[in-house]
Design a protein around this motif. Structure first.
Motif, mmCIF file in Angstrom:
data_model
loop_
_atom_site.group_PDB
_atom_site.id
_atom_site.type_symbol
_atom_site.label_atom_id
_atom_site.label_comp_id
_atom_site.label_asym_id
_atom_site.label_seq_id
_atom_site.Cartn_x
_atom_site.Cartn_y
_atom_site.Cartn_z
ATOM 1 N N THR A 182 0.865 -1.162 -0.036
ATOM 2 C CA THR A 182 0.038 -0.043 -0.232
ATOM 3 C C THR A 182 0.908 1.198 0.329
ATOM 4 O O THR A 182 2.098 1.137 0.244
ATOM 5 C CB THR A 182 -0.696 -0.140 1.242
ATOM 6 O OG1 THR A 182 -0.170 0.321 2.280
ATOM 7 C CG2 THR A 182 -1.877 -1.255 1.403
ATOM 8 N N LYS A 183 0.120 2.274 -0.145
ATOM 9 C CA LYS A 183 0.925 3.652 -0.221
ATOM 10 C C LYS A 183 1.687 3.985 1.070
ATOM 11 O O LYS A 183 2.887 4.405 1.316
ATOM 12 C CB LYS A 183 0.064 4.891 -0.519
ATOM 13 C CG LYS A 183 0.721 6.262 -0.552
ATOM 14 C CD LYS A 183 -0.263 7.174 -0.996
ATOM 15 C CE LYS A 183 0.611 8.485 -0.833
ATOM 16 N NZ LYS A 183 -0.279 9.800 -1.267
ATOM 17 N N GLU A 184 0.976 3.555 2.367
ATOM 18 C CA GLU A 184 1.537 3.756 3.767
ATOM 19 C C GLU A 184 2.601 2.841 3.766
ATOM 20 O O GLU A 184 3.622 3.317 4.290
ATOM 21 C CB GLU A 184 0.347 3.268 4.632
ATOM 22 C CG GLU A 184 -0.795 4.357 4.686
ATOM 23 C CD GLU A 184 -1.747 4.325 3.520
ATOM 24 O OE1 GLU A 184 -1.971 3.291 2.992
ATOM 25 O OE2 GLU A 184 -2.462 5.296 3.016
ATOM 26 N N GLN A 185 2.639 1.583 3.528
ATOM 27 C CA GLN A 185 3.610 0.747 3.418
ATOM 28 C C GLN A 185 4.839 1.103 2.816
ATOM 29 O O GLN A 185 5.968 0.971 2.977
ATOM 30 C CB GLN A 185 3.263 -0.740 2.921
ATOM 31 C CG GLN A 185 2.125 -1.443 3.933
ATOM 32 C CD GLN A 185 1.371 -2.556 3.237
ATOM 33 O OE1 GLN A 185 1.314 -2.792 2.428
ATOM 34 N NE2 GLN A 185 0.941 -3.450 4.351
ATOM 35 N N GLU A 207 5.803 4.079 2.373
ATOM 36 C CA GLU A 207 6.587 5.061 3.065
ATOM 37 C C GLU A 207 7.171 4.777 4.153
ATOM 38 O O GLU A 207 7.431 5.376 4.989
ATOM 39 C CB GLU A 207 5.429 6.213 3.152
ATOM 40 C CG GLU A 207 4.505 6.694 2.211
ATOM 41 C CD GLU A 207 5.643 7.166 1.091
ATOM 42 O OE1 GLU A 207 6.646 7.783 1.434
ATOM 43 O OE2 GLU A 207 5.412 6.872 -0.382
ATOM 44 N N THR A 208 7.158 3.574 4.656
ATOM 45 C CA THR A 208 7.883 2.723 5.597
ATOM 46 C C THR A 208 9.273 2.693 5.702
ATOM 47 O O THR A 208 9.755 2.120 4.680
ATOM 48 C CB THR A 208 7.002 1.502 5.998
ATOM 49 O OG1 THR A 208 5.736 1.577 6.240
ATOM 50 C CG2 THR A 208 7.627 1.020 7.323
ATOM 51 N N THR A 243 12.592 4.903 3.047
ATOM 52 C CA THR A 243 11.614 4.359 2.777
ATOM 53 C C THR A 243 11.539 3.077 1.419
ATOM 54 O O THR A 243 12.445 3.205 0.877
ATOM 55 C CB THR A 243 10.425 5.176 2.524
ATOM 56 O OG1 THR A 243 10.507 5.746 1.309
ATOM 57 C CG2 THR A 243 10.270 6.261 3.597
ATOM 58 N N TRP A 270 3.115 -7.979 6.485
ATOM 59 C CA TRP A 270 2.508 -7.863 5.238
ATOM 60 C C TRP A 270 2.335 -8.987 4.106
ATOM 61 O O TRP A 270 2.262 -9.194 3.287
ATOM 62 C CB TRP A 270 3.327 -6.486 4.723
ATOM 63 C CG TRP A 270 3.080 -5.195 5.478
ATOM 64 C CD1 TRP A 270 2.611 -5.004 6.480
ATOM 65 C CD2 TRP A 270 4.158 -4.124 5.214
ATOM 66 N NE1 TRP A 270 3.120 -3.932 7.045
ATOM 67 C CE2 TRP A 270 3.887 -3.367 6.295
ATOM 68 C CE3 TRP A 270 5.162 -4.034 4.560
ATOM 69 C CZ2 TRP A 270 4.490 -2.223 6.652
ATOM 70 C CZ3 TRP A 270 5.897 -2.812 4.709
ATOM 71 C CH2 TRP A 270 5.861 -1.927 5.793
#
Length: 175
Positions: free
Chosen positions: A44-47, A49-50, A58, A175
């Motif tokens: 995902t977009k959030e993942q 950015e991790t 990231t 994930w």
């Protein structure tokens, strides 16, 4: 922290680089774009950015970095084949990874770029003779000479190293 930074260890140049080792490294380079895409596409977009570790890049920055770095490497191979032990131009990878595109661009751009660069690189590398593999370039930091054979190994390691960063994050995060 060291295990997070170097999940597959640091690259070590073998005392003797065999034809079998070269072919194994080239196969790793050939397979990397597909493996990396399969790993990161579902995120995902959030993942994306991790960071892969505290104070690390990231996932998005890592994908763009691998593409940028392997593009540089392809150019270095070509310089070494067309010039006599050229001094390569280094680039500031940390600064590149903090640029707008590395922080925000869709990863598909770099995944597609990596596929194209690796297709050209693998084709080129498989055509090099044993004599050509001994050609060198010099990195100005430390004035170190690197043979093309060593550089194949270094970039097979580099791709695997960053793949492992992302894979370990995916596994740790469930994930």
């Amino acid at each position: 922290m060291e295990e997070l930074r170097y999940p597959i260890g640091k690259f070590e140049v073998p005392e003797t680089i065999t034809t079998e080792q070269i072919e194994e490294w080239i196969t790793i380079l050939e397979d990397l774009p597909g493996k990396l895409e399969n790993l990161v596409k579902p995120l995902t977009k959030e993942q994306l950015e991790t960071p892969y570790r505290p104070e690390g890049w990231t996932v998005r920055q890592m994908v763009h970095h691998v593409s940028d770095s392997h593009h540089h490497s392809y150019t270095r191979f070509k310089w070494a084949m067309t010039e006599d032990n050229p001094v390569i131009k280094p680039y500031f990878e940390k600064e590149w990874s903090n640029l707008f595109d590395a922080r925000t661009a869709p990863i598909q751009m770099s995944l597609d770029h990596l596929k194209a660069v690796h297709a050209k690189l693998v084709y080129f590398l498989r055509g090099l003779s044993e004599k050509a593999l001994q050609r060198k370039f010099t990195h100005p930091e430390g004035n170190t000479e690197t043979t093309l054979a060593e550089n194949i190994g270094r970039y097979a390691w580099h791709g695997s190293h960053h793949y492992a960063h992302i894979k370990n994050l995916v596994d740790r995060s469930g994930w």
